[in-house]
Scaffold this active site. Structure first.
Site, PDB file in Angstrom:
ATOM      1  N   VAL A  94       0.809  -1.221   0.000  1.00  0.00           N
ATOM      2  CA  VAL A  94       0.000   0.000   0.000  1.00  0.00           C
ATOM      3  C   VAL A  94       0.844   1.273   0.000  1.00  0.00           C
ATOM      4  O   VAL A  94       0.367   2.340  -0.357  1.00  0.00           O
ATOM      5  CB  VAL A  94      -0.975   0.065   1.208  1.00  0.00           C
ATOM      6  CG1 VAL A  94      -2.205  -0.783   0.965  1.00  0.00           C
ATOM      7  CG2 VAL A  94      -0.295  -0.330   2.506  1.00  0.00           C
ATOM      8  N   LYS A  95       2.081   1.176   0.476  1.00  0.00           N
ATOM      9  CA  LYS A  95       3.011   2.323   0.502  1.00  0.00           C
ATOM     10  C   LYS A  95       2.383   3.572   1.102  1.00  0.00           C
ATOM     11  O   LYS A  95       2.581   4.674   0.603  1.00  0.00           O
ATOM     12  CB  LYS A  95       3.563   2.586  -0.904  1.00  0.00           C
ATOM     13  CG  LYS A  95       4.370   1.405  -1.457  1.00  0.00           C
ATOM     14  CD  LYS A  95       5.092   1.721  -2.743  1.00  0.00           C
ATOM     15  CE  LYS A  95       5.956   0.568  -3.222  1.00  0.00           C
ATOM     16  NZ  LYS A  95       5.197  -0.619  -3.689  1.00  0.00           N
TER      17      LYS A  95
END
Lengths: 273, 273
Positions: A94-95
Site C-alpha cells: 500500500v506504501k
C-alpha cells in the site's frame, strides 16, 4: 523477532522458498477463457493462489490494482486476502505514509478491515507516520528504502551532509529502519534489485533486517549477485524476492494456472540454489 | 496554469476564500442525533457540504477515513465526491507514490473511478511515480514537501550536500515541484503551517506554485505570519488553508451543521483579512 517475521522465517524454511508472489491483477490481461468482467479477477487470483501456494513463501497483493476497480475491487482484495491459506503470510503493498491520526485510519483499513499480516510504507514523513502500523506487534512493515524505478535516485540517491561522512538518503532510511523505527522488531525494508552495490550497502547498515526485493525481471539476469548481496552476514536468508507479472501472465491461455505454477517453481528453485 | 489551478484561482476569487474544508469522517465522532452506522457518514458529509459550500474554495476528502470502513467506505467516498457542487474543486488526499505501472493504477482509481479533480502525492520515489498523475493535464497534484507532524524533520529536514550551498530535503522537493515536475503546470506542494520560516523558504524557491497548507489548529495562533509567508511575491494568494476537524466537529449536537457553517465562515473571514 516479531511474530510476523518469525512466521515468515518459519515458512521460508519449511518450504525452502524465498519467493513472494505479487498479485497485481489487470482486467485486460486476464487469460482468454475468463469473461472480461471484474468478478473474474477474484477467480483468477484464486486460481493463481491454488497453483502457486506450494512455492510461495508469501503473497503480496498490490492495493492499487484493486482500487482502480472501485468498491468491487476493494471487496475482491478482501476476499483474495481471505483466500490465502492461513500459514502463508500476506504483505499488502500500500506504501501509505501520512500524519498520525490519518496513518491510524490507514492501519485500521489494512490490518483490521482487510486483515493483512504486513504492509509496505513510505518513509517521507518520519516515525510518527509509521508508528500506527509498527504498534501492531503481531504485524510487520516494510519501509521503502531504495526502489527499482528509474527516478528513484532523484531523492533516494541524494547525499546527506552530516558531521561524519556523507551518505545517501536511502542509507539514512536503512539505518533508521534497523534502529529507532524497529522498536517492535517488526520493521523491514523494500530494496529494489536493480543496484546490487547499493543493496550490499543496505545489508551492511541493516544486517538483521528483512528485505522485500522487487525488480527481478522475468529473465533474472543478476540473480546470483542479488542473492549474495541480500544475505545477512550470519548466512541467514532474511529476504523475499518478489515476482508478479512473470508468474501471473506466464500464459494468456487456458493453461495460465499451470504456467504460473511452473514459473513460480522455477523462480523458487533458482532462489534456493 | 493548468485547468485545475485556473479553476481553483477562479473559485478563490469569486467567493473570496482560501479555505479548503477537509472531510475526515469518523464513526465515533458523528453528531449525537445520527445513528452510529456507516451510512450515516454519507449523510453527515452531505450536511457538512451543504452547510459550508458558500465558504469553501475546495474540499479535501481524506481517503484513509473512508478506507477504514472497507468497500462501503469506498462507495461513500465516491458518493461524497459526486455530491460536491460542480464548481468547487475536489482534492483527494491519498498521498500515493509507487512505481510507474502501479502509480498508473492509483491514478485511474483517484481520477477516473472516484472522479477527483486533484490529489496529494508522496515524492520519495521521484518523477516517474508522480508522472501518471501529472500526465492528466486537466487535473492537479500537490506533492508532500514539508509536513506538519513532529517527525517531519527526520527526513525532510536533512541537509543535502551539493556543490553549491547545503540545503534541506524539503527545499529540494520544492525546487523540483516548481521546475521539472511542473511540466504540465499542474504540480503544487503540501506545506505544513507549523514552521513559518520554512514556509517562507519554500515560497522563495517556488514563487508561483499553489500551496496546500494544513496544520492551522482550531485556535489559528500564527495565522497572520502564515498568510504573509504563503503569499506569492507578486501578491497573489496561491494557497489553500485546510481545516478539517475544527469545522466537522464544531458541535457534537443536532446543531452540528450550523456550527460547521459558522466555523467555516469564521476561518474564511480570518483568511481574507
Amino acid at each position: 523477532l516479531s511474530i510476523f517475521f518469525e512466521r515468515l522465517a518459519h515458512r521460508a524454511q519449511k518450504i525452502s522458498s524465498q519467493l513472494c508472489v505479487g498479485l497485481d491483477p489487470l482486467l485486460d490481461r486476464l487469460p482468454a477463457d475468463l469473461p472480461i468482467e471484474i468478478n473474474s479477477i477474484l477467480k483468477f487470483n484464486q486460481a493463481i493462489i491454488d497453483a502457486t501456494k506450494d512455492f510461495a513463501c508469501a503473497y503480496k497483493p498490490n492495493s492499487a490494482f484493486f482500487e482502480q476497480y472501485g468498491q468491487v475491487g476493494w471487496q475482491i482484495l478482501k476476499e483474495t486476502i481471505a483466500y490465502i491459506p492461513e500459514d502463508i503470510p500476506v504483505i499488502l503493498d500500500v506504501k501509505r505514509g501520512d500524519i498520525g491520526h490519518t496513518a491510524q485510519a490507514y492501519a485500521r483499513a489494512a490490518c483490521d478491515e482487510l486483515g493483512t499480516d504486513a504492509v509496505t510504507l513510505s518513509p517521507y514523513m518520519g516515525l510518527d507516520s509509521l508508528k500506527p502500523f509498527l504498534d501492531y506487534q503481531d504485524k510487520g512493515a516494510f519501509v521503502l528504502c531504495l526502489t527499482s524505478n528509474q527516478s528513484a535516485s532523484e531523492l533516494q540517491g541524494l547525499q546527506i551532509a552530516n558531521d561524519k561522512k556523507p551518505h545517501h538518503l536511502y542509507e539514512t532510511v536503512a539505518q533508521k529502519a534497523a534502529s529507532t523505527w524497529n522498536y517492535n522488531n517488526n520493521c523491514g525494508l523494500v530494496v529494489g534489485a536493480t543496484h546490487t552495490e547499493m543493496l550490499s550497502n543496505i545489508r551492511k547498515i541493516a544486517p538483521g533486517s528483512w528485505l522485500l526485493v522487487p525488480g527481478i525481471g522475468a529473465q533474472g539476469g543478476d540473480l546470483a549477485a542479488v542473492l549474495k548481496a541480500a544475505k545477512s552476514p550470519d548466512g541467514q536468508s532474511r529476504f523475499l524476492i518478489n515476482a508478479s507479472r512473470s508468474i501471473l501472465y506466464a500464459s494468456g491461455g487456458p493453461d495460465f494456472a499451470q504456467a504460473a505454477a511452473k514459473d513460480a517453481k522455477r523462480i523458487k528453485d533458482a532462489l534456493a540454489k
